[in-house]
Motif scaffolding. Structure first.
Motif, mmCIF file in Angstrom:
data_model
loop_
_atom_site.group_PDB
_atom_site.id
_atom_site.type_symbol
_atom_site.label_atom_id
_atom_site.label_comp_id
_atom_site.label_asym_id
_atom_site.label_seq_id
_atom_site.Cartn_x
_atom_site.Cartn_y
_atom_site.Cartn_z
ATOM 1 N N GLN A 166 0.902 -1.087 0.018
ATOM 2 C CA GLN A 166 -0.009 -0.111 0.016
ATOM 3 C C GLN A 166 0.923 1.203 -0.123
ATOM 4 O O GLN A 166 2.029 1.165 0.661
ATOM 5 N N PHE A 167 0.549 2.136 -0.537
ATOM 6 C CA PHE A 167 1.004 3.510 -1.113
ATOM 7 C C PHE A 167 -0.016 4.666 -0.682
ATOM 8 O O PHE A 167 -0.993 4.850 -0.939
ATOM 9 N N PHE A 168 0.523 5.839 0.064
ATOM 10 C CA PHE A 168 -0.040 6.823 0.253
ATOM 11 C C PHE A 168 0.188 7.955 -0.998
ATOM 12 O O PHE A 168 1.440 8.507 -0.914
ATOM 13 N N VAL A 169 -0.685 8.613 -1.708
ATOM 14 C CA VAL A 169 -0.068 9.312 -2.777
ATOM 15 C C VAL A 169 -0.820 10.535 -2.681
ATOM 16 O O VAL A 169 -1.979 10.583 -2.840
ATOM 17 N N ARG A 170 -0.002 11.475 -2.449
ATOM 18 C CA ARG A 170 -0.420 12.957 -2.348
ATOM 19 C C ARG A 170 -0.599 13.786 -3.632
ATOM 20 O O ARG A 170 0.346 13.512 -4.345
ATOM 21 N N LYS A 171 -1.667 14.120 -3.712
ATOM 22 C CA LYS A 171 -1.850 15.029 -5.063
ATOM 23 C C LYS A 171 -1.039 16.347 -5.226
ATOM 24 O O LYS A 171 -1.000 17.000 -4.399
ATOM 25 N N VAL A 172 -0.522 16.240 -6.026
ATOM 26 C CA VAL A 172 0.509 17.477 -6.537
ATOM 27 C C VAL A 172 0.010 18.140 -7.882
ATOM 28 O O VAL A 172 0.105 17.544 -8.754
ATOM 29 N N PRO A 173 -0.121 19.510 -8.006
ATOM 30 C CA PRO A 173 -0.762 20.128 -9.305
ATOM 31 C C PRO A 173 0.420 19.814 -10.337
ATOM 32 O O PRO A 173 1.556 19.902 -10.135
ATOM 33 N N GLY A 174 -0.041 19.324 -11.377
ATOM 34 C CA GLY A 174 0.398 18.611 -12.420
ATOM 35 C C GLY A 174 1.455 17.545 -12.524
ATOM 36 O O GLY A 174 1.989 17.023 -13.541
ATOM 37 N N GLY A 175 1.100 16.850 -11.396
ATOM 38 C CA GLY A 175 1.812 15.442 -11.191
ATOM 39 C C GLY A 175 0.962 14.564 -11.855
ATOM 40 O O GLY A 175 -0.387 14.323 -11.399
ATOM 41 N N ALA A 176 1.560 13.825 -12.953
ATOM 42 C CA ALA A 176 0.883 12.938 -13.687
ATOM 43 C C ALA A 176 0.312 11.825 -12.949
ATOM 44 O O ALA A 176 -0.878 11.356 -12.933
ATOM 45 N N SER A 179 -2.017 12.662 -9.873
ATOM 46 C CA SER A 179 -3.500 13.071 -10.181
ATOM 47 C C SER A 179 -4.333 12.051 -10.474
ATOM 48 O O SER A 179 -5.365 11.990 -10.317
ATOM 49 N N LEU A 180 -3.553 10.929 -11.596
ATOM 50 C CA LEU A 180 -4.277 9.740 -11.889
ATOM 51 C C LEU A 180 -4.691 9.085 -10.844
ATOM 52 O O LEU A 180 -6.152 8.641 -10.653
ATOM 53 N N VAL A 181 -4.068 9.099 -9.467
ATOM 54 C CA VAL A 181 -4.463 7.908 -8.547
ATOM 55 C C VAL A 181 -5.579 8.887 -7.760
ATOM 56 O O VAL A 181 -6.309 8.238 -7.129
ATOM 57 N N ASN A 182 -5.564 10.166 -7.450
ATOM 58 C CA ASN A 182 -6.342 10.935 -6.832
ATOM 59 C C ASN A 182 -7.629 11.232 -7.581
ATOM 60 O O ASN A 182 -8.735 11.838 -6.728
ATOM 61 N N GLU A 183 -7.593 11.124 -8.840
ATOM 62 C CA GLU A 183 -8.887 11.711 -9.569
ATOM 63 C C GLU A 183 -9.697 10.734 -10.388
ATOM 64 O O GLU A 183 -10.680 10.831 -10.473
ATOM 65 N N GLY A 184 -8.969 9.470 -10.547
ATOM 66 C CA GLY A 184 -9.821 8.507 -11.264
ATOM 67 C C GLY A 184 -9.921 7.143 -10.702
ATOM 68 O O GLY A 184 -9.213 6.765 -9.571
ATOM 69 N N SER A 185 -10.880 6.212 -11.157
ATOM 70 C CA SER A 185 -10.731 4.760 -10.390
ATOM 71 C C SER A 185 -9.764 3.925 -11.322
ATOM 72 O O SER A 185 -9.785 3.803 -12.549
ATOM 73 N N LEU A 186 -8.947 3.268 -10.367
ATOM 74 C CA LEU A 186 -7.800 2.579 -11.053
ATOM 75 C C LEU A 186 -8.180 1.108 -10.511
ATOM 76 O O LEU A 186 -6.929 0.319 -10.976
ATOM 77 N N ARG A 332 13.414 12.810 3.351
ATOM 78 C CA ARG A 332 12.915 14.049 3.125
ATOM 79 C C ARG A 332 12.126 13.760 1.610
ATOM 80 O O ARG A 332 12.841 13.382 0.775
ATOM 81 N N PHE A 333 10.751 14.020 1.497
ATOM 82 C CA PHE A 333 10.074 13.982 0.264
ATOM 83 C C PHE A 333 10.464 15.105 -0.589
ATOM 84 O O PHE A 333 10.426 16.317 0.018
ATOM 85 N N THR A 334 10.519 14.798 -1.783
ATOM 86 C CA THR A 334 10.625 15.987 -2.813
ATOM 87 C C THR A 334 9.590 15.970 -3.876
ATOM 88 O O THR A 334 8.804 14.916 -3.871
ATOM 89 N N THR A 335 9.480 16.768 -4.709
ATOM 90 C CA THR A 335 8.629 16.702 -5.840
ATOM 91 C C THR A 335 9.062 15.516 -6.756
ATOM 92 O O THR A 335 8.326 14.983 -7.728
ATOM 93 N N ILE A 336 10.319 14.960 -6.761
ATOM 94 C CA ILE A 336 10.845 13.607 -7.382
ATOM 95 C C ILE A 336 10.492 12.650 -6.521
ATOM 96 O O ILE A 336 10.034 11.562 -6.758
ATOM 97 N N ARG A 337 10.783 12.890 -5.059
ATOM 98 C CA ARG A 337 10.557 11.748 -4.121
ATOM 99 C C ARG A 337 9.163 11.659 -3.546
ATOM 100 O O ARG A 337 9.020 12.597 -2.674
ATOM 101 N N GLY A 338 8.113 10.872 -4.186
ATOM 102 C CA GLY A 338 7.060 10.392 -3.388
ATOM 103 C C GLY A 338 5.926 11.651 -3.484
ATOM 104 O O GLY A 338 4.940 11.691 -2.584
ATOM 105 N N GLN A 339 5.849 12.602 -4.656
ATOM 106 C CA GLN A 339 4.940 13.742 -4.442
ATOM 107 C C GLN A 339 4.127 13.665 -5.926
ATOM 108 O O GLN A 339 3.236 14.382 -6.101
ATOM 109 N N GLN A 340 4.759 12.951 -6.967
ATOM 110 C CA GLN A 340 4.323 13.256 -8.320
ATOM 111 C C GLN A 340 3.686 12.055 -8.695
ATOM 112 O O GLN A 340 2.902 11.961 -9.930
#
Length: 340
Positions: A166-176, A179-186, A332-340
């Motif tokens: 299991q992963f916790f995916v935080r939505k980031v503006p512009g993150g492909a 956004s897919l995980v937080n906006e659609g059914s997968l 340390r999470f970054t926009t590369i690590r764990g946010q997009q």
């Protein structure tokens, strides 16, 4: 005058005595991987220390401050982070090339999605075979609709007997991917998990434990706590969870369940930075770092995970409060690590 515009020449890096060419502006890690050297690495952004090596000669330009992830003793001995070090002369380094964690690519399928907050979704994946990792580590996740586009997320549970992760995916503006995980059914979507990665896990000791999480950084900490609870850990625990508003708090039932099964003292303190008196919040307010000083008695071993600004600020407070640098572990999470 025209010599000022000459392109800098490559330099040579000797890795355990073997020479390799480093292009101008290239980090030591980039050069090593380009030359086919199996250099230990993980996050590539200076947050995990997997690529640490000892500089024995020459000079490097450090892109970030290594003191956040390397101990004072390691810094005194000349250790650097290969992913954040650009050689400015010929150099020589020593590194344990056998330290690279065993990584595997395992196929799977999404079997569940659960909205945790307005911008964080839990994604559950059934793997085709078990992937062994230490609670606290992370993996690269890719989903079929995005092809090979992969992002790194921490495992939110310890290793499960049914090979689910299991992963916790935080939505980031512009993150492909986010956004897919937080906006659609997968559910039913094919996935690939590659790992394990990182050096963030619970070290064996008897000292008290202080965990500090921010946002989706709660994921690896929940995994570590759950695994420790199952092993009947009795070390005193304090968990500080920083969020902006009450709606940003999640995982509370999981934390209560872990606390019920913990063999020693377990204190949980959520801290909200954006809550006002009018909101009716009766708990702690302010930045999570504001509440560290009263929880450092006994020399706790501290584990931090979340945005770099939070991790860096809390690390500074911990060291100022007398917590030994070698007893502070961070992801340390970054926009590369764990946010997009």
């Amino acid at each position: 005058m025209f010599s000022l515009f000459k392109r800098r020449a490559p330099v040579t890096a000797h890795v355990n005595g073997a020479p390799l060419s480093v292009e101008p502006g290239e980090t030591l890690l980039q050069a090593a991987l380009r030359n086919g050297v199996a250099f230990p690495h993980s996050c590539r952004v200076g947050g995990c220390a997997t690529c640490k090596c000892r500089l024995t000669s020459g000079r490097v330009k450090e892109l970030t401050q290594a003191g956040y992830v390397l101990s004072e003793e390691e810094l005194d001995q000349g250790f650097i982070l290969a992913c954040q070090s650009v050689p400015t002369s010929d150099i020589a380094v020593e590194v344990d090339l056998g330290a690279m964690p065993a990584q595997r690519r395992v196929a799977g399928r999404v079997i569940g999605q659960e909205r945790l907050t307005h911008d964080i979704t839990a994604l559950r994946i059934q793997l085709s075979e078990s992937l062994h990792y230490k609670a606290g580590q992370f993996a690269n996740l890719s989903l079929a609709p995005l092809g090979d586009h992969a992002r790194s997320y921490s495992f939110a549970t310890d290793v499960q007997p049914d090979a689910q992760v299991q992963f916790f995916v935080r939505k980031v503006p512009g993150g492909a991917l986010s956004s897919l995980v937080n906006e659609g059914s997968l559910v039913g979507t094919e996935a690939v998990v590659e790992g394990p990665l990182g050096e963030f896990w619970l070290r064996p000791a008897d000292a008290p434990l202080l965990f500090i999480a921010g946002g989706s950084g709660l994921a690896p900490i929940l995994a570590m706590l759950r695994e420790a609870a199952r092993s009947e850990c009795a070390r005193p625990v304090t968990l500080l969870f920083g969020a902006r508003q009450e709606r940003d708090l999640y995982g509370l039932e999981d934390i209560q369940d872990i606390a019920r099964h913990w063999q020693g003292r377990f204190d949980f303190l959520p801290v909200l930075s954006g809550q006002t008196d009018a909101d009716g919040w009766q708990g702690e307010r302010g930045m999570v770092g504001d509440h560290i000083a009263r929880h450092v008695a006994g020399g706790p071993h501290t584990y931090l995970c979340g945005p770099p600004v939070m991790v860096d600020a809390c690390t500074a407070i911990l060291t100022q409060s007398g917590v030994a640098r070698e007893h502070i572990f961070a992801d340390r999470f970054t926009t590369i690590r764990g946010q997009q």
